[in-house]
Scaffold this motif. Structure first.
Motif, PDB file in Angstrom:
ATOM      1  N   THR A   1      -4.155 -30.155 -20.951  1.00 17.97           N
ATOM      2  CA  THR A   1      -3.372 -30.725 -22.047  1.00 17.97           C
ATOM      3  C   THR A   1      -2.572 -29.643 -22.755  1.00 17.97           C
ATOM      4  OG1 THR A   1      -4.945 -32.523 -22.392  1.00 17.97           O
ATOM      5  CG2 THR A   1      -3.526 -31.956 -24.242  1.00 17.97           C
ATOM      6  N   ALA A   2      -3.225 -28.502 -23.042  1.00 14.42           N
ATOM      7  CA  ALA A   2      -2.516 -27.386 -23.677  1.00 14.42           C
ATOM      8  C   ALA A   2      -1.387 -26.888 -22.785  1.00 14.42           C
ATOM      9  CB  ALA A   2      -3.498 -26.258 -23.990  1.00 14.42           C
ATOM     10  N   GLU A   3      -1.614 -26.835 -21.485  1.00 18.51           N
ATOM     11  CA  GLU A   3      -0.573 -26.391 -20.560  1.00 18.51           C
ATOM     12  C   GLU A   3       0.612 -27.346 -20.580  1.00 18.51           C
ATOM     13  OE1 GLU A   3      -2.508 -26.069 -16.810  1.00 18.51           O
ATOM     14  OE2 GLU A   3      -3.465 -24.135 -17.282  1.00 18.51           O
ATOM     15  N   ARG A   4       0.357 -28.653 -20.612  1.00 14.08           N
ATOM     16  CA  ARG A   4       1.448 -29.629 -20.649  1.00 14.08           C
ATOM     17  C   ARG A   4       2.202 -29.536 -21.968  1.00 14.08           C
ATOM     18  NH1 ARG A   4      -2.503 -33.026 -18.475  1.00 14.08           N
ATOM     19  NH2 ARG A   4      -2.619 -34.284 -20.384  1.00 14.08           N
ATOM     20  N   LEU A   5       1.472 -29.317 -23.059  1.00 12.95           N
ATOM     21  CA  LEU A   5       2.129 -29.189 -24.356  1.00 12.95           C
ATOM     22  C   LEU A   5       3.096 -28.006 -24.388  1.00 12.95           C
ATOM     23  CD1 LEU A   5      -0.842 -29.995 -26.740  1.00 12.95           C
ATOM     24  CD2 LEU A   5       1.340 -31.213 -26.694  1.00 12.95           C
TER      25      LEU A   5
ATOM     26  N   TRP B   1       9.408 -29.362 -28.152  1.00 13.30           N
ATOM     27  CA  TRP B   1       9.090 -29.046 -29.544  1.00 13.30           C
ATOM     28  C   TRP B   1       8.081 -27.923 -29.698  1.00 13.30           C
ATOM     29  CZ3 TRP B   1       8.043 -34.707 -31.596  1.00 13.30           C
ATOM     30  CH2 TRP B   1       9.261 -35.407 -31.626  1.00 13.30           C
ATOM     31  N   VAL B   2       7.430 -27.518 -28.629  1.00 21.71           N
ATOM     32  CA  VAL B   2       6.259 -26.642 -28.713  1.00 21.71           C
ATOM     33  C   VAL B   2       6.565 -25.251 -28.163  1.00 21.71           C
ATOM     34  CG1 VAL B   2       3.858 -26.319 -27.993  1.00 21.71           C
ATOM     35  CG2 VAL B   2       4.700 -28.617 -28.573  1.00 21.71           C
ATOM     36  N   ALA B   3       6.288 -24.229 -28.980  1.00 17.63           N
ATOM     37  CA  ALA B   3       6.448 -22.841 -28.534  1.00 17.63           C
ATOM     38  C   ALA B   3       5.176 -22.324 -27.876  1.00 17.63           C
ATOM     39  CB  ALA B   3       6.817 -21.954 -29.720  1.00 17.63           C
ATOM     40  N   ASP B   4       4.017 -22.771 -28.345  1.00 16.04           N
ATOM     41  CA  ASP B   4       2.746 -22.340 -27.761  1.00 16.04           C
ATOM     42  C   ASP B   4       1.679 -23.360 -28.118  1.00 16.04           C
ATOM     43  OD1 ASP B   4       0.880 -20.889 -26.389  1.00 16.04           O
ATOM     44  OD2 ASP B   4       0.989 -19.100 -27.644  1.00 16.04           O
ATOM     45  N   ALA B   5       0.668 -23.460 -27.266  1.00 13.78           N
ATOM     46  CA  ALA B   5      -0.465 -24.355 -27.502  1.00 13.78           C
ATOM     47  C   ALA B   5      -1.696 -23.753 -26.851  1.00 13.78           C
ATOM     48  CB  ALA B   5      -0.186 -25.746 -26.932  1.00 13.78           C
TER      49      ALA B   5
END
Length: 208
Positions: free
Chosen positions: A8-12, A17-21
């Motif tokens: 999930t973090a990898e897909r985010l 909108w996402v710079a890092d997760a």
């Protein structure tokens, strides 16, 4: 850490909108994700509010797993350890502005501030259009002045208050503070460049 949450973090991280997760634990075996947003994500946060932003992200990546604790950070070091990620997830939402720099000249303090994305006051003011409440701006001015100018942390009177533009998540603001000792008044103003956010005078009685 479940593989589903890692994925999930990898897909985010591929979302516009996402710079890092990063994923971690928000408590004993409770899953959590910390996010750093691009400017487009911050715009979406201001437009949608925290809850709707997260709902939209979960829909976009088709997340259907167990409930997750979310934290929005301004920065996330590439070297952040698993323990640091867990600590951020388990910490309460921030109540104070981020102090970036401060200077004092001729009795006037200027503090460079950044408004945290995940400030505790935003979900209630307002959930779908987060705005920094005027009461919080005044409380911050009093708190910062108390430790630098020795003034009381509470005032008895508020004069000439002006709230000209909204302070939103991620905004930068320079807070100026000056204590007029002769009149026992604290002058404050939030502005950034040519943008004036708010200003006013906070006063105490002669015996305070």
């Amino acid at each position: 850490m479940s593989m589903e949450l890692v994925c999930t973090a990898e897909r985010l991280r591929t979302h516009a909108w996402v710079a890092d997760a990063r994923c971690g634990h928000a408590g004993e075996n409770a899953p959590g994700i910390v996010l750093v947003l691009h400017s487009t994500g911050i715009d979406a946060l201001c437009r949608l509010g925290r809850s709707r932003l997260i709902d939209r992200l979960q829909r976009d990546i088709e997340y259907t797993g167990e409930p997750v604790t979310w934290r929005l950070l301004d920065t996330l070091p590439a070297s952040a350890s698993a323990q640091q990620i867990d600590a951020w997830l388990q910490a309460p939402l921030p109540r104070e502005a981020l102090l970036l720099d401060e200077q004092q000249h001729d009795g006037v303090w200027t503090l460079a501030l950044r408004i945290p994305l995940d400030l505790v006051y935003f979900p209630g003011h307002f959930p779908q259009a987060p705005v920094l409440p005027g009461a919080v701006q005044i409380a911050w001015a009093l708190s910062f002045a108390a430790t630098r100018l020795g003034t009381p942390a509470r005032c008895q009177m508020m004069e000439a208050l002006k709230f000209q533009q909204l302070l939103r998540p991620g905004n930068r603001a320079d807070l100026t503070l000056h204590h007029d000792a002769a009149r026992n008044k604290l002058h404050f103003a939030y502005r950034h460049g040519d943008k004036a956010y708010s200003s006013g005078r906070l006063a105490w009685s002669a015996t305070s």
